[in-house]
Scaffold this motif. Sequence first.
Motif, short mmCIF file in Angstrom:
data_model
loop_
_atom_site.label_atom_id
_atom_site.label_comp_id
_atom_site.label_asym_id
_atom_site.label_seq_id
_atom_site.Cartn_x
_atom_site.Cartn_y
_atom_site.Cartn_z
N ALA A 14 0.85 -1.19 0.00
CA ALA A 14 0.00 0.00 0.00
C ALA A 14 0.88 1.24 0.00
CB ALA A 14 -0.89 0.01 1.24
N PRO A 15 0.51 2.26 -0.76
CA PRO A 15 1.30 3.49 -0.72
C PRO A 15 1.22 4.15 0.65
CG PRO A 15 -0.67 3.76 -2.07
CD PRO A 15 -0.62 2.33 -1.64
N ALA A 16 2.31 4.78 1.02
CA ALA A 16 2.34 5.47 2.31
C ALA A 16 1.41 6.67 2.27
CB ALA A 16 3.76 5.93 2.62
N PRO A 17 0.68 6.91 3.35
CA PRO A 17 -0.22 8.07 3.38
C PRO A 17 0.58 9.36 3.35
CG PRO A 17 -0.18 6.95 5.52
CD PRO A 17 0.64 6.12 4.56
N ALA A 18 0.01 10.38 2.75
CA ALA A 18 0.69 11.67 2.64
C ALA A 18 1.00 12.25 4.01
CB ALA A 18 -0.17 12.64 1.83
N ALA A 21 4.48 11.80 5.60
CA ALA A 21 5.66 12.44 5.02
C ALA A 21 6.54 13.00 6.12
CB ALA A 21 5.24 13.54 4.06
N ARG A 22 7.83 12.89 5.94
CA ARG A 22 8.79 13.32 6.94
C ARG A 22 9.51 14.57 6.49
NH1 ARG A 22 13.23 9.54 9.90
NH2 ARG A 22 13.90 11.33 11.00
N THR A 23 9.94 15.35 7.43
CA THR A 23 10.76 16.51 7.13
C THR A 23 12.21 16.12 7.40
OG1 THR A 23 8.99 17.98 7.82
CG2 THR A 23 11.19 18.91 7.70
N TRP A 24 13.04 16.26 6.40
CA TRP A 24 14.44 15.88 6.50
C TRP A 24 15.32 17.11 6.66
CZ3 TRP A 24 14.86 10.92 7.26
CH2 TRP A 24 13.95 10.03 6.67
N PRO A 25 16.50 16.95 7.25
CA PRO A 25 17.43 18.09 7.40
C PRO A 25 17.83 18.65 6.03
CG PRO A 25 18.40 16.05 8.27
CD PRO A 25 17.04 15.72 7.78
N ALA A 26 18.14 19.92 6.03
CA ALA A 26 18.63 20.65 4.85
C ALA A 26 17.63 20.65 3.70
CB ALA A 26 19.98 20.08 4.38
N GLY A 27 16.36 20.35 4.00
CA GLY A 27 15.34 20.37 2.97
C GLY A 27 15.44 19.21 2.00
N LEU A 28 16.11 18.13 2.40
CA LEU A 28 16.22 16.97 1.53
C LEU A 28 14.85 16.34 1.32
CD1 LEU A 28 19.40 15.24 3.03
CD2 LEU A 28 19.25 16.55 0.91
N THR A 29 14.65 15.79 0.13
CA THR A 29 13.41 15.07 -0.17
C THR A 29 13.56 13.61 0.24
OG1 THR A 29 14.11 14.42 -2.38
CG2 THR A 29 13.00 16.57 -2.18
N ASP A 30 12.45 12.90 0.27
CA ASP A 30 12.51 11.47 0.57
C ASP A 30 13.44 10.75 -0.40
OD1 ASP A 30 10.67 11.80 2.64
OD2 ASP A 30 8.97 11.07 1.47
N ARG A 31 13.34 11.06 -1.68
CA ARG A 31 14.16 10.40 -2.70
C ARG A 31 15.64 10.74 -2.49
NH1 ARG A 31 13.89 6.02 -5.63
NH2 ARG A 31 12.19 6.64 -7.00
N GLU A 32 15.94 11.99 -2.15
CA GLU A 32 17.33 12.37 -1.92
C GLU A 32 17.91 11.62 -0.73
OE1 GLU A 32 17.04 16.84 -3.86
OE2 GLU A 32 16.73 16.60 -1.70
N VAL A 33 17.09 11.40 0.29
CA VAL A 33 17.56 10.62 1.45
C VAL A 33 17.81 9.17 1.03
CG1 VAL A 33 16.94 9.74 3.74
CG2 VAL A 33 16.53 12.14 3.17
N HIS A 85 23.31 13.65 11.16
CA HIS A 85 21.87 13.90 11.22
C HIS A 85 21.04 12.62 11.36
CE1 HIS A 85 23.42 17.70 9.67
NE2 HIS A 85 22.39 18.22 10.30
N GLY A 86 21.70 11.51 11.66
CA GLY A 86 21.00 10.25 11.90
C GLY A 86 20.24 9.73 10.69
N LEU A 87 20.79 9.94 9.50
CA LEU A 87 20.09 9.53 8.28
C LEU A 87 20.51 8.15 7.79
CD1 LEU A 87 20.21 12.89 6.30
CD2 LEU A 87 18.35 11.97 7.68
N LEU A 88 21.41 7.50 8.46
CA LEU A 88 21.88 6.21 7.99
C LEU A 88 20.95 5.08 8.38
CD1 LEU A 88 25.71 6.53 8.57
CD2 LEU A 88 24.37 7.04 6.53
N MET A 89 20.04 5.32 9.27
CA MET A 89 19.09 4.29 9.68
C MET A 89 17.83 4.37 8.82
SD MET A 89 19.35 4.65 13.74
CE MET A 89 20.40 6.04 14.11
N ASP A 90 17.28 3.21 8.49
CA ASP A 90 16.04 3.20 7.71
C ASP A 90 14.85 3.48 8.59
OD1 ASP A 90 17.48 2.68 5.49
OD2 ASP A 90 17.10 0.54 5.49
#
Length: 90
Positions: A14-18, A21-33, A85-90
């Motif tokens: 199932a697609p994730a609900p809108a 959506a998470r806010t990432w540091p430096a304005g990164l998008t989900d795809r960029e993360v 920024h703790g981005l290495l964890m899924d």
Amino acid sequence: GVVRALRDAVRGGAPAPAAAARTWPAGLTDREVEVLRLVTRGLPRREVARRLGITENTARHHLEHIYNKTGVSNRVGATLFAMEHGLLMD
């Protein structure tokens, strides 16, 4: 977006609900993360592209945006940013 929802539907998920959506540091998008996480594992752009189902050129484009947004100029800097920024964890 639409492509992800279609891909999830084809895979049976199932697609994730809108609202999730998470806010990432430096304005990164989900795809960029996603790209950043793969790059920090030492994967070449070609493999990043293959795993994400995008072209190598698109992977390069995302990586350039990541560098610009995070103020780094290479993979080492991007990896340090991800660690800080703790981005290495899924």
